[in-house]
Design a protein around this motif. Structure first.
Motif, mmCIF file in Angstrom:
data_model
loop_
_atom_site.group_PDB
_atom_site.id
_atom_site.type_symbol
_atom_site.label_atom_id
_atom_site.label_comp_id
_atom_site.label_asym_id
_atom_site.label_seq_id
_atom_site.Cartn_x
_atom_site.Cartn_y
_atom_site.Cartn_z
ATOM 1 N N LEU A 9 -8.750 46.056 49.087
ATOM 2 C CA LEU A 9 -8.089 45.884 47.785
ATOM 3 C C LEU A 9 -9.095 45.399 46.743
ATOM 4 O O LEU A 9 -9.109 45.860 45.594
ATOM 5 N N SER A 12 -11.320 48.156 45.702
ATOM 6 C CA SER A 12 -10.594 49.026 44.776
ATOM 7 C C SER A 12 -10.586 48.411 43.380
ATOM 8 O O SER A 12 -10.724 49.097 42.367
ATOM 9 N N TYR A 16 -12.197 49.864 39.835
ATOM 10 C CA TYR A 16 -11.410 49.944 38.597
ATOM 11 C C TYR A 16 -12.093 49.135 37.502
ATOM 12 O O TYR A 16 -12.249 49.583 36.356
ATOM 13 N N SER A 128 -10.078 66.540 37.017
ATOM 14 C CA SER A 128 -10.914 65.577 37.729
ATOM 15 C C SER A 128 -12.273 66.196 38.040
ATOM 16 O O SER A 128 -12.416 67.417 38.076
ATOM 17 N N ILE A 131 -11.598 66.353 43.715
ATOM 18 C CA ILE A 131 -10.228 66.145 44.214
ATOM 19 C C ILE A 131 -10.310 65.766 45.680
ATOM 20 O O ILE A 131 -11.089 66.341 46.439
ATOM 21 N N SER A 133 -9.393 62.334 48.697
ATOM 22 C CA SER A 133 -9.454 60.886 48.847
ATOM 23 C C SER A 133 -9.638 60.530 50.310
ATOM 24 O O SER A 133 -9.528 61.384 51.193
ATOM 25 N N PHE A 134 -9.930 59.274 50.554
ATOM 26 C CA PHE A 134 -9.931 58.751 51.919
ATOM 27 C C PHE A 134 -9.361 57.350 51.852
ATOM 28 O O PHE A 134 -9.242 56.779 50.760
ATOM 29 N N THR A 135 -8.978 56.812 53.001
ATOM 30 C CA THR A 135 -8.425 55.457 52.993
ATOM 31 C C THR A 135 -9.311 54.519 53.800
ATOM 32 O O THR A 135 -9.970 54.917 54.761
ATOM 33 N N HIS A 138 -5.797 51.281 54.744
ATOM 34 C CA HIS A 138 -4.598 51.679 54.001
ATOM 35 C C HIS A 138 -4.811 51.812 52.502
ATOM 36 O O HIS A 138 -3.914 52.273 51.799
ATOM 37 N N VAL A 139 -5.957 51.388 51.978
ATOM 38 C CA VAL A 139 -6.202 51.505 50.543
ATOM 39 C C VAL A 139 -6.883 52.846 50.278
ATOM 40 O O VAL A 139 -7.911 53.155 50.887
ATOM 41 N N ALA A 140 -6.296 53.612 49.381
ATOM 42 C CA ALA A 140 -6.840 54.943 49.108
ATOM 43 C C ALA A 140 -7.937 54.858 48.047
ATOM 44 O O ALA A 140 -7.793 54.152 47.050
ATOM 45 N N THR A 142 -9.929 57.536 45.782
ATOM 46 C CA THR A 142 -10.080 58.952 45.431
ATOM 47 C C THR A 142 -11.541 59.217 45.096
ATOM 48 O O THR A 142 -12.272 58.319 44.640
ATOM 49 N N PRO A 213 -8.212 61.309 34.113
ATOM 50 C CA PRO A 213 -7.760 62.187 35.206
ATOM 51 C C PRO A 213 -6.893 61.451 36.222
ATOM 52 O O PRO A 213 -6.063 62.063 36.896
ATOM 53 N N ILE A 214 -7.075 60.135 36.326
ATOM 54 C CA ILE A 214 -6.291 59.347 37.285
ATOM 55 C C ILE A 214 -4.983 58.885 36.636
ATOM 56 O O ILE A 214 -3.921 58.952 37.244
ATOM 57 N N ALA B 213 -1.048 50.850 48.532
ATOM 58 C CA ALA B 213 -1.687 50.375 49.755
ATOM 59 C C ALA B 213 -0.686 49.583 50.606
ATOM 60 O O ALA B 213 -0.666 49.694 51.839
ATOM 61 N N ALA B 216 1.540 52.000 52.330
ATOM 62 C CA ALA B 216 0.834 52.604 53.461
ATOM 63 C C ALA B 216 0.746 51.631 54.633
ATOM 64 O O ALA B 216 0.857 52.022 55.798
ATOM 65 N N SER B 241 -2.130 60.720 46.072
ATOM 66 C CA SER B 241 -3.562 60.709 46.371
ATOM 67 C C SER B 241 -3.853 59.970 47.675
ATOM 68 O O SER B 241 -4.928 60.130 48.250
ATOM 69 N N ASN B 242 -2.919 59.152 48.112
ATOM 70 C CA ASN B 242 -3.099 58.405 49.351
ATOM 71 C C ASN B 242 -2.612 59.284 50.510
ATOM 72 O O ASN B 242 -1.434 59.640 50.551
ATOM 73 N N PRO B 243 -3.508 59.635 51.436
ATOM 74 C CA PRO B 243 -3.128 60.561 52.510
ATOM 75 C C PRO B 243 -1.973 60.042 53.374
ATOM 76 O O PRO B 243 -1.254 60.839 53.972
#
Lengths: 293, 404
Positions: A9, A12, A16, A128, A131, A133-135, A138-140, A142, A213-214, B213, B216, B241-243
């Motif tokens: 988090l 992330s 930002y 964008s 395109i 994303s990965f986590t 649990h936090v994505a 992009t 784009p987000i 999050a 998820a 966007s979150n898989p």
């Protein structure tokens, strides 16, 4: 797992905050040179996204569209400054400074209404750079946000190098520290102000191309970002580019964690924390640690 | 000859004045956001109302009078909303008003309208706590209702066989109200889903990565999202966007995603991302009626889906019928006539409760749940609930297969 989650988090939030801080750095640069807060700064954030939308539907590839949008914003910023009367361009009195802020605010409102008319107030699809994303716990993340953060960091570094080592950068720094002495040494105030303003709003526009784009863009997208930029600049130290970077990351981390634990009170708590920091250190975190820029 | 000419002229002038007076329009004020980021929604309210006015006037008007809409921009603040109401009432002398749009503005304006006995019809604001005496004496709601919004949640949880769910909303009064109604209605409808957690977000929030999050991490069977305007668009872009979360069925209520332009903006940002997202629209689908209405909006305004235009249309039609029944423009009499309304329009079947809100439930106002389906890049809104208007079996986003 919980520690990993909190770490993700925070990461992330840093991501930002880096982009927000870039916008704030532009605001700080303008303040440092003009001694005035650019109340139309959010408008240039919005214009960045809007121009990217226009250029993308004209068929330009996204990276080229971003470059052109930023360059156009730079040119527009310079044009705006030269359109101002001389006494507002370089404010001598506090009345002139206030008038400049009001004039820029009116400009921002006028642009918003113009875009309302042109777009009908709808949210525009901004492309964008990437395109997917990965986590991480649990936090994505992009790819767009990662590219945005990396680009922001690179631009920070470039800006710092420009201000420290280039002839124009030194002139900007000299002017921001002592206008009269700088002018006596041959620095042309009007041109420096225009250049700094152009760079400052170009940074806002770049933030816009990276974030819209987000989050999307419409005619009123710039106002919330303007407030956030004010907060970051105040936190980091007015006139301090590095302070904006630190302030941005503190804001981003704070926002990310608070909106997880206490979303309803996120802004309230964040602003109280920042208020306390300002009380303890009125010049902001980096306000007196380093010379301006 | 001169006397005849003068008499003819006098008769002609008298005829003109008599017919002008009988054609004096019945003025209906309308307050909605007509500028700013909510202008598209506000304009749909206005457009729906104007279509109804055109329809009524083409059939001879009401009590021999044509209807006329006078619109004022509600503006971005409560003070601009109050000002707009004052202009409509004191300068334009309207006795009937559609709007305001925002619940906060409704609360501010209601006492003023009550004092002036202006009959107010709400088509967007859904807060039940305002609909109490004395101020609701002249206030009716034909549109979105928080019980209806809660019914959408219950229906969605039932349809997706969710055993657990989370609730996210903007931090406004109406979302808190819907939350409370949802929890009350779940056992009433025999749905045994358990709430894992609920959270409310400031209206100015744009980044929801922490919330997503958390979804998820806690992995509910379904997610309820009550956000309007740009917030819901920001949210859904980040959600898909979150898989992990993109496979958890999500219901967005009161979202502009129902409009193709917004859906296309999300589709452009995340191709295929909104496939199988559910949308809860507060307006009903009435076979034959709603289609005909949207064919008209497509022809006149270029859109064939709206959560605002149908209710605004119905508001004007219901008002027109009430005035006709009352036989007078006296708002007290018209308000009494409103109570026997039994009307079906593009927004649904409207019958009023004693609190002047629409009756909610099967056969009355229910709202409609759509599922977004993307095929070959084209976006379709498939109706999945209520069962008697569904044209599609809801698909589980995790499996791509219909729910059994």
């Amino acid at each position: 797992m919980h520690v990993a989650f909190i770490f993700s988090l925070a990461l992330s939030g840093i991501e930002y905050g880096l982009v927000l801080g870039l916008m704030a750095a532009g605001l700080s640069l303008i303040y440092g040179v003009m001694g005035n807060v650019n109340t139309a700064h959010g408008t240039f954030y919005m214009l960045g996204g809007f121009l990217l939308f226009l250029l993308s539907i004209a068929g330009l590839p996204t990276p080229a569209a971003i470059a052109i949008a930023v360059a156009a914003s730079f040119a527009l910023g310079i044009a705006v400054i030269f359109a101002l009367p001389a006494n507002l361009r370089i404010a001598v009195s506090s009345d002139d400074a206030n008038l400049t802020m009001i004039t820029m605010l009116m400009l921002a409102i006028a642009v918003e209404y113009l875009l309302d008319v042109l777009t009908g107030g709808v949210t525009l699809p901004v492309p964008s750079l990437a395109i997917g994303s990965f986590t991480l716990s649990h936090v994505a993340f992009t790819y767009q946000s990662i590219i945005a953060a990396v680009m922001s960091a690179a631009v920070y570094a470039a800006l710092a190098a420009f201000l420290r080592y280039s002839k124009i950068g030194k002139a900007i720094r000299a002017y921001s520290q002592n206008q009269e002495l700088a002018e006596a040494l041959g620095v042309e105030g009007s041109k420096i102000v225009a250049l700094a303003f152009g760079i400052g709003v170009a940074l806002a526009a770049l933030s816009g191309t990276l974030l819209t784009p987000i989050y999307g863009v419409n005619s009123s997208s710039g106002w919330d970002m303007l407030v956030i930029a004010f907060i970051i600049v105040t936190l980091g130290g007015l006139g301090s580019i590095f302070g904006s970077l630190i302030g941005g990351m503190i804001y981003g981390i704070g926002y990310s964690l608070l909106s997880y634990y206490m979303p309803t009170y996120t802004y309230i708590i964040l602003l109280v924390i920042i208020y306390v920091i300002i009380i303890l250190k009125p010049t902001g975190i980096m306000g007196e640690i380093v010379e301006k820029f | 000859m001169a006397i005849i000419a003068a008499a003819a002229g006098g008769a002609y002038a008298y005829y003109n004045s008599a017919t002008s007076a009988s054609r004096a329009p019945i003025l209906i004020g309308l307050e909605a956001p007509l500028s700013g980021s909510y202008a598209p929604s506000g304009e749909q309210v206005l457009q729906g109302a104007e279509l109804a006015v055109a329809q009524v006037n083409s059939q001879g008007g009401v009590l021999g009078h044509p209807l006329k809409i006078i619109a004022q921009d509600e503006g971005p603040t409560t003070s601009t909303a109050i000002q707009a109401a004052q202009i409509l009432v004191e300068q334009d002398h309207v006795q009937f008003l559609i709007g305001p749009y925002w619940s906060g503005d409704v609360a501010a304006v209601m006492p003023y309208l009550y004092q002036h006995k202006v009959l107010e019809i709400l088509t967007v604001s859904a807060v039940d706590s305002f609909m109490k005496p004395p101020y609701n004496a002249y206030t009716f709601r034909v549109g979105e209702d928080d019980h209806q919004n809660a019914l959408l949640a219950v229906a969605f949880l039932n349809m997706t066989h969710a055993r657990t769910f989370v609730y996210l909303g903007e931090d406004y009064l109406w979302t808190h109200e819907v939350y409370n109604f949802t929890l009350q209605m779940l056992p009433q409808y025999g749905v045994s889903a358990t709430l894992l957690w609920a959270a409310y977000y400031p209206g100015s929030a744009t980044d929801y990565s922490s919330a997503i999050a958390k979804i998820a991490a806690t992995h509910p069977d379904a997610v309820l999202v009550y956000m309007s305007g740009e917030n819901s668009i920001d949210f859904i872009k980040q959600y898909v966007s979150n898989p992990t979360t993109r496979n958890i069925p999500v219901l967005l209520v009161d979202t502009p995603l129902i409009l193709p332009s917004y859906a296309q903006s999300v589709q452009a940002a995340i191709p295929g991302g909104i496939n199988y997202v559910f949308i809860g629209a507060p307006t009903d689908y009435v076979p034959g009626v709603t289609d005909k209405f949207f064919a008209l909006t497509q022809k006149e305004y270029g859109y064939s889906a709206s959560i605002f235009a149908p209710d605004a249309y119905d508001a004007v039609m219901i008002l027109a019928q009430a005035i006709q029944r009352a036989g007078t423009l006296n708002t007290t009499a018209v308000a009494q006539a409103m109570m026997v309304t039994n009307y079906t329009g593009p927004g649904g079947h409207v019958v009023f409760t004693p609190q002047h809100t629409p009756v909610v439930g099967y056969g009355y106002k229910t709202g409609t749940i759509y599922q977004v389906v993307i095929q070959n890049g084209a976006i379709y809104y498939e109706r999945v609930w209520p069962p008697y208007v569904a044209n599609f079996t809801a698909v589980n986003p995790a499996t791509g297969q219909p729910y059994q």
